[in-house]
Design a protein around this motif. Sequence first.
Motif, short mmCIF file in Angstrom:
data_model
loop_
_atom_site.label_atom_id
_atom_site.label_comp_id
_atom_site.label_asym_id
_atom_site.label_seq_id
_atom_site.Cartn_x
_atom_site.Cartn_y
_atom_site.Cartn_z
N VAL A 300 11.75 -12.91 -13.28
CA VAL A 300 12.04 -11.89 -13.84
C VAL A 300 10.49 -10.94 -14.02
N MET A 301 8.88 -11.32 -13.75
CA MET A 301 8.34 -10.29 -13.54
C MET A 301 8.62 -9.48 -12.65
N VAL A 302 8.81 -9.30 -11.59
CA VAL A 302 9.27 -8.24 -10.65
C VAL A 302 10.60 -7.83 -10.51
N ALA A 307 12.13 -2.36 -13.29
CA ALA A 307 12.18 -1.15 -13.93
C ALA A 307 11.28 -0.52 -14.83
N VAL A 308 10.59 -0.45 -14.65
CA VAL A 308 9.55 0.36 -14.90
C VAL A 308 9.50 1.80 -13.74
N PHE A 309 9.44 1.43 -12.44
CA PHE A 309 9.36 2.55 -11.70
C PHE A 309 10.74 3.37 -11.81
N SER A 310 11.35 2.15 -11.56
CA SER A 310 13.42 2.86 -11.51
C SER A 310 13.99 3.94 -12.55
N TRP A 311 13.32 3.26 -13.70
CA TRP A 311 14.27 4.33 -14.94
C TRP A 311 13.53 5.74 -15.27
N SER A 312 12.43 5.09 -15.14
CA SER A 312 11.30 6.09 -15.65
C SER A 312 11.57 7.98 -15.27
N THR A 444 1.67 5.11 -10.51
CA THR A 444 2.19 5.85 -10.54
C THR A 444 2.28 6.93 -8.79
N LEU A 445 1.29 7.49 -9.88
CA LEU A 445 0.72 8.78 -8.87
C LEU A 445 1.01 8.78 -7.77
N LEU A 446 -0.12 7.72 -7.70
CA LEU A 446 0.18 7.14 -5.71
C LEU A 446 0.89 6.56 -5.29
N ILE A 447 2.00 6.36 -5.63
CA ILE A 447 2.90 5.48 -5.56
C ILE A 447 3.68 6.57 -5.16
N ALA A 448 4.00 7.24 -6.25
CA ALA A 448 5.69 7.92 -5.71
C ALA A 448 4.65 9.32 -4.92
N ALA A 449 3.36 9.01 -3.78
CA ALA A 449 2.76 10.11 -3.32
C ALA A 449 2.97 9.42 -2.55
N PHE A 450 2.61 8.33 -1.53
CA PHE A 450 2.44 7.45 -0.64
C PHE A 450 3.22 6.58 -0.15
N ILE A 451 4.15 6.31 -0.97
CA ILE A 451 4.98 4.85 -0.78
C ILE A 451 6.53 5.17 -1.17
N PRO A 452 7.33 5.54 0.15
CA PRO A 452 8.79 5.92 0.42
C PRO A 452 9.54 5.34 -0.54
N ASP A 453 10.77 6.18 -1.24
CA ASP A 453 11.33 5.32 -1.63
C ASP A 453 12.57 4.62 -1.13
N LYS A 454 12.40 3.33 -0.85
CA LYS A 454 13.43 2.73 0.38
C LYS A 454 13.66 1.23 -0.28
N LYS A 455 14.91 0.87 0.48
CA LYS A 455 15.56 -0.48 -0.38
C LYS A 455 14.47 -1.72 1.32
N VAL A 456 13.69 -2.66 0.54
CA VAL A 456 13.36 -3.27 1.34
C VAL A 456 14.22 -4.67 1.20
N SER A 458 17.05 -4.73 1.63
CA SER A 458 17.80 -4.50 1.18
C SER A 458 18.66 -5.03 -0.62
N VAL A 459 17.14 -5.46 -1.20
CA VAL A 459 17.45 -5.97 -2.65
C VAL A 459 16.56 -5.01 -3.52
N PHE A 460 15.30 -5.08 -2.42
CA PHE A 460 13.78 -4.53 -4.05
C PHE A 460 14.11 -2.75 -2.62
N ASN A 461 13.45 -2.43 -4.30
CA ASN A 461 12.04 -0.97 -4.16
C ASN A 461 11.33 -1.18 -3.80
N LEU A 462 10.97 -0.49 -3.02
CA LEU A 462 9.22 -0.68 -1.41
C LEU A 462 8.58 -0.47 -2.87
N GLN A 463 8.57 0.81 -4.23
CA GLN A 463 7.75 1.58 -4.52
C GLN A 463 7.62 0.13 -5.68
N GLY A 464 8.45 -0.23 -6.53
CA GLY A 464 8.73 -1.04 -7.12
C GLY A 464 7.57 -2.39 -6.48
N LEU A 465 7.53 -3.03 -5.61
CA LEU A 465 7.31 -3.59 -4.78
C LEU A 465 5.55 -3.89 -4.88
#
Length: 715
Positions: A300-302, A307-312, A444-456, A458-465
């Motif tokens: 639930v927490m993950v 959702a916080v990162f993807s929806w916004s 949010t600033l630093l993740i968006a700048a240096f963490i790519p938006d890709k799947k880990v 095949s389920v989780f988004n790396l930025q969200g993780l």
Amino acid sequence: MEKEIKIALAGNPNCGKTTIFNALTGAKQKVGNYPGVTVERKEGFLKLNSYRIRVIDLPGTYSLSSYSPEEVVARQVIVEEKPAVVVNIIDASNLERNLYLTMQLLELGVPLILVLNMIDDAKKKGLKINVSALEKKLGVPVVTTIGHRGVGIDQLKKVIRQVIEAPEKAKPKFPLPYPRELLEEIEKLSDLLKEQGSLRDYPLKWLALKAIEGDEEIISFLVSQKALGSSFLQRLKASQERIKKLLGDEPEPLLAEYRYYAIQQLLKDVVNYVPRKTLSDRIDAIVCHRIFGIPIFITVMVLLFQAVFSWSAPFMELIDSFFSWLGNFVGARLPDGLLKSLVVDGMIAGVGGVLVFLPQILILFFLISLLEDSGYMPRAAFVVDRLLKPFGLNGKSFVPLLSSFACNIPGIMATRTIENYHQRLLTIFAAPFMSCSARLPIYTLLIAAFIPDKKVWSVFNLQGLVLAAMYVTGLIVALVTVIIFRFMLFRGEPSPFLMELPPYRFPTLKSILLQMWNRSVLYVRKAGTVILGISIVMWALFTFPMNPELSKDYEALKGKAQDQETLIKLANEEAAERLSKSYAGRFGRLIEPLIKPLGFDWRIGIALTSAFAAKEVLVSTLAQIYALGGGGSDEVSLLENIKKDPLFNPVTAIGLMLFALLMVPCMATLPVMKMETGSWRWPGLMVCWTLTVAWLVTFFWVHFLGPQVTKALGL
């Protein structure tokens, strides 16, 4: 003309009082603190015909004793502010516990309306309540509601109006359920109080009852009356001794016993109970399971942070584009000089750099409100209790720690519910490591700048993780802190954890949106006041002195420039040197040796120092550094400027997030910590500890763990 009337809502925690308050007042609310205490005061307004009703939402309490600030505040409002009617909201599915507060309100003799909220949950449990019999027994109006659906709210408004117009309809007729000997002592003591003229506006029998019960707040108040003094204490002690001799026990436990006995007799007459297994029971068998409960909680927490990162993201891009346009629009219409620099580089860049993260704040609180209103959060506390027990904490620490994810200040204040002093201090020391919403813009600033938006997997988004990992890291460091401090300072066994689990229910969109609205208003207000003020101060520190001694004659070099590229390069060099020789730059250079081993330079040092005022200011300070220092471009966002800075890479970016997570909490937290612990020793220790931990963890990440992790993830 409208006539203003004051009413108060009273009830136990988790009885649905806030939902009823929201249903009555809508968005017409204001939130502050009661004078002299940190207990929240919530007021709203309701219009009924010619009446303008001020609704006071009293703190949730189980009684009107003086064991907590919430209880003292609740009864002070009732006794001293004298609301026209007290609306006592109780959980209809837990009558015996909730009616204890009702008994004490009946003792006060105030005009009372009883609201049986969550009546649907009572029926599901097999409880059949005879409402008319309950009304007759107590002598006060009784209304049934399903607050989260708005059922019964119109009837409640109607009854409130009737009681305002005819208060005698709500005057309790329930006799005090005490033996003759106790009633005689109450009568004698109240006769003595009648002789004191200054007490004529107070409920004298209630004061006598509370004094006999041993309520220290009431006794101190009565002794302070000049005509009573020490003689009153002698009479009181004689009454207490007589009661103990005649009835065989101290007055306080006796009174509690008689109240509960009266409640049980009342329930026999008005409630028919046929036990049933409810849907909540079936769900709890899964989510509170010894094996499955913890994985469900973690999932639930993950998902929440995903959702916080993807929806916004799309909303943030819109706000970012707006402030970029606004800076260019205003800048084009102002002449070059200090005013243009202040407005564009100081105010718009500073405040805009923080407001861009408003969508994430809203989504985070939307989801947390959803979990709270649905009834899952108490289950989470129950599940987490098993995780916290080995560390010397229990499930009661979960709510303060969870509150700290919004802001460390209410989290620290929420530790008052923990009776054990050592557990309370341990929780206070753990709270600042919970990643508050003010740190979210930094991530949010630093993740968006240096963490790519890709799947880990095949389920989780790396930025969200990565975002979830920051929150988990804070929790791990908090628990390590608890272990160390418990071993060194606060040894002892944790107290047992008891919690009543409310039934699951569908959250109301209105209630959730109101909570989101209140949070967003506070965030925007903070951006428009605190952060704006700090941004202006930082701009001044970055801008002055105006004419420092520079290493080159930049004006002469610009005149000799052959092409636009050389001109831009010289302008950037000049801006960077001016920034480094400003007051802020000099301070940054001073502390640079301390943070250089972490991969940071003097610019990050300035940003981290400014974050002590408020964590979001780190982002606005970086925005100003790039705007004033020539390292960025006015046409692109802070995100793009950071991406182009050679200092930053994934390891450095995550290192900065870790330091911002673990460093000393914002300065407003420290006085609150002092107030809750009673000494500046503990806030001082917290400052030293958090800075040490932040430095060590960041150093370990930058030099050992970070390069390995980023390489494995292909960053």
